[in-house]
Design a protein around this motif. Structure first.
Motif, mmCIF file in Angstrom:
data_model
loop_
_atom_site.group_PDB
_atom_site.id
_atom_site.type_symbol
_atom_site.label_atom_id
_atom_site.label_comp_id
_atom_site.label_asym_id
_atom_site.label_seq_id
_atom_site.Cartn_x
_atom_site.Cartn_y
_atom_site.Cartn_z
ATOM 1 N N LEU A 19 0.808 -1.215 0.000
ATOM 2 C CA LEU A 19 0.000 0.000 0.000
ATOM 3 C C LEU A 19 0.844 1.268 0.000
ATOM 4 C CD1 LEU A 19 -3.020 -0.973 2.245
ATOM 5 C CD2 LEU A 19 -2.854 -0.892 -0.229
ATOM 6 N N ALA A 20 2.083 1.174 0.490
ATOM 7 C CA ALA A 20 2.976 2.332 0.383
ATOM 8 C C ALA A 20 3.292 2.596 -1.083
ATOM 9 C CB ALA A 20 4.262 2.074 1.166
ATOM 10 N N SER A 21 3.455 1.544 -1.853
ATOM 11 C CA SER A 21 3.700 1.702 -3.295
ATOM 12 C C SER A 21 2.485 2.321 -3.971
ATOM 13 C CB SER A 21 4.010 0.337 -3.932
ATOM 14 O OG SER A 21 5.199 -0.202 -3.409
ATOM 15 N N PHE A 22 1.289 1.896 -3.547
ATOM 16 C CA PHE A 22 0.061 2.467 -4.098
ATOM 17 C C PHE A 22 -0.010 3.962 -3.773
ATOM 18 C CE2 PHE A 22 -4.336 3.795 -3.620
ATOM 19 C CZ PHE A 22 -4.924 3.341 -4.792
ATOM 20 N N LYS A 24 2.467 6.017 -3.163
ATOM 21 C CA LYS A 24 3.467 6.743 -3.951
ATOM 22 C C LYS A 24 3.011 6.923 -5.396
ATOM 23 C CE LYS A 24 7.431 5.184 -1.210
ATOM 24 N NZ LYS A 24 8.623 4.309 -1.199
ATOM 25 N N ALA A 25 2.370 5.891 -5.945
ATOM 26 C CA ALA A 25 1.945 5.938 -7.348
ATOM 27 C C ALA A 25 0.808 6.926 -7.564
ATOM 28 C CB ALA A 25 1.520 4.553 -7.808
ATOM 29 N N THR A 26 -0.071 7.033 -6.572
ATOM 30 C CA THR A 26 -1.266 7.887 -6.743
ATOM 31 C C THR A 26 -1.141 9.240 -6.049
ATOM 32 O OG1 THR A 26 -2.308 6.920 -4.777
ATOM 33 C CG2 THR A 26 -2.761 5.861 -6.903
ATOM 34 N N GLY A 27 -0.201 9.320 -5.095
ATOM 35 C CA GLY A 27 -0.087 10.553 -4.323
ATOM 36 C C GLY A 27 -1.168 10.699 -3.281
ATOM 37 N N LEU A 28 -1.893 9.607 -2.992
ATOM 38 C CA LEU A 28 -3.017 9.659 -2.060
ATOM 39 C C LEU A 28 -2.620 9.169 -0.671
ATOM 40 C CD1 LEU A 28 -5.741 8.243 -4.463
ATOM 41 C CD2 LEU A 28 -5.569 10.616 -3.663
ATOM 42 N N GLY A 44 2.853 4.140 4.044
ATOM 43 C CA GLY A 44 3.696 4.915 3.154
ATOM 44 C C GLY A 44 4.205 6.163 3.852
ATOM 45 N N ASN A 45 4.821 7.026 3.096
ATOM 46 C CA ASN A 45 5.370 8.268 3.652
ATOM 47 C C ASN A 45 4.391 9.437 3.540
ATOM 48 O OD1 ASN A 45 7.861 7.026 4.218
ATOM 49 N ND2 ASN A 45 8.489 7.270 2.083
ATOM 50 N N LYS A 46 3.167 9.131 3.095
ATOM 51 C CA LYS A 46 2.170 10.171 2.859
ATOM 52 C C LYS A 46 1.371 10.403 4.137
ATOM 53 C CE LYS A 46 0.092 12.821 -0.274
ATOM 54 N NZ LYS A 46 0.807 13.864 -1.029
#
Length: 424
Positions: A19-22, A24-28, A44-46
């Motif tokens: 989900l961290a990759s998701f 990063k890919a979407t910015g969400l 993720g880092n978001k």
């Protein structure tokens, strides 16, 4: 699952990785929440945007956020699909439910976006829905930083997240099933050892006994006798565990060897060689990374069951039943003057149909299979010193000792007498 909750179900490391990759890919922004709407992890880092952080910095705002998450999570579970909602602060968020065996565990929350630029109506609603003690001028500044996502983009992201979450659920279900299987295998090993203690059965003293049992096991595979093969395999593995005192390196060597021998026996029994070799290679690759003894045993049980299934891979269940019944009849009556007609009569089918089934499904004639059974039984009887070659010949249904010697040599490679003398 012993405890039906999201914390025990999802692998935190894998959850973060996927989900961290998701994110990063979407910015969400993405959060994992339980059934109560409580956040378990921000993935993720978001991190939460400045607007949401400011809202949550007040106790009443925090409570409203929690209630919004809980409501969205329950609605998503009700429909078992992504659920879009507008939170109390006016942001668009969607929840994807996590449901396992019809049990609702929680959800993955995503979003914290606007679908269009904030207008006067949005600002009025924002002021009305938040406590008076919140610094509204600061809140307005935070609004300017909110990301905007079109309805199409948001729907696409929700659909993609639904697929990702389903993958996570299915992966963890398979992991749990494997763990349960290993746990049962461990209990079975313990039960077998306890039964031996109760019956005062000691471990075998040398590998000679083990190898004799192994040869019997391989003969059951060649004959396609799944029940006896699996029963003998269980005893073999218990013997191996006892003899090696649980030494993993030796067990691993013996397990790989046993799987290899079993694959060849299955091919001799009629399984497709190409398919068997592929399964064996997959097994060898899996075993390389195994550490637990019960996992060794579970894997070898599984691959040998697949080898045996390959001997009788029939699409037509009626044919499967007929061939299995014919095989059982032969196993029970091999010592008699058995014929194709007698077996067909027993099954209430024509001899020609039975002959066709043997060629089609076992890739051999009725007589070939009968002879194979008799030779395998002869090998077992030869291990008993009290039986002469002549007695063995008669016991397995051969009227002529010379013909028995000819057939035995064809299958085993040496005459019955030479084979028997080599045993003692």
């Amino acid at each position: 699952m012993s405890k039906r909750n999201i914390e025990n179900f999802l692998d935190p490391k894998y959850l973060e990785e996927i989900l961290a990759s998701f994110s990063k890919a979407t910015g969400l922004h993405i959060e994992a929440v339980n059934r109560k709407g409580e956040t378990l992890a921000i993935l993720g880092n978001k991190s939460r945007n400045h607007f949401c952080q400011f809202i949550r910095s007040h106790s009443k705002g925090e409570k409203k956020c929690l209630d919004s998450y809980k409501e969205a999570t329950l609605e998503a579970a009700k429909w078992n699909e992504p659920y879009f909602f507008r939170c109390h602060a006016g942001l668009i968020i969607w929840a994807v439910p996590i449901i396992v065996d019809n049990v609702f565990l929680g959800s993955i929350i995503c979003g914290q976006v606007l679908l269009w630029k904030p207008d006067e109506f949005f600002l009025q609603q924002l002021k009305k829905s938040n406590p008076k003690n919140i610094d509204f001028d600061t809140l307005l500044q935070r609004v300017k930083d909110l990301p905007i996502s079109s309805p199409e983009q948001s729907q696409a992201a929700a659909d993609m997240l639904f697929v990702v979450v389903n993958h996570l659920v299915n992966r963890n279900i398979h992991t749990m099933e494997a763990e349960n299987a290993y746990h049962l295998e461990r209990l079975q090993i313990k039960a077998d050892l306890e039964n031996r203690k109760k019956k005062n059965i000691s471990g075998f003293t040398d590998y000679g006994t083990y190898l004799k049992n192994e040869r019997r096991f391989l003969s059951y595979i060649r004959l396609g006798d799944k029940t006896k093969a699996q029963s003998t395999l269980k005893n073999l593995l218990t013997d191996l565990l006892t003899k090696t005192a649980g030494e993993k390196a030796t067990i691993k060597i013996r397990i790989l060897e046993l799987a290899s021998l079993s694959s060849r026996a299955a091919v001799e029994g009629g399984a497709d060689a190409e398919q068997v070799m592929v399964k064996l290679q997959d097994f060898n690759n899996e075993v390389e990374s195994i550490e637990r003894i019960e996992e060794f045993f579970f894997k070898v049980h599984k691959v040998i069951a697949e080898f045996l299934d390959g001997i009788f891979k029939l699409a037509d269940k009626k044919h499967l039943s007929l061939v299995n019944n014919a095989r059982n009849f032969i196993m029970e009556n091999y010592h008699k003057p058995l014929t194709l007609k007698a077996t067909a009569d027993y099954l209430f089918i024509s001899p020609s149909h039975l002959s066709r089934l043997f060629r089609l499904e076992l890739d051999c004639t009725f007589n070939d299979y009968l002879t194979r059974v008799r030779v395998e039984k002869a090998v077992e009887l030869m291990k008993k010193p009290e039986f002469s070659v002549e007695q063995v010949s008669k016991a397995i249904g051969f009227k002529s000792q010379s013909y028995f010697a000819e057939v035995f040599r064809k299958y085993i490679g040496v005459t019955p007498l030479i084979y028997k003398n080599s045993l003692f």
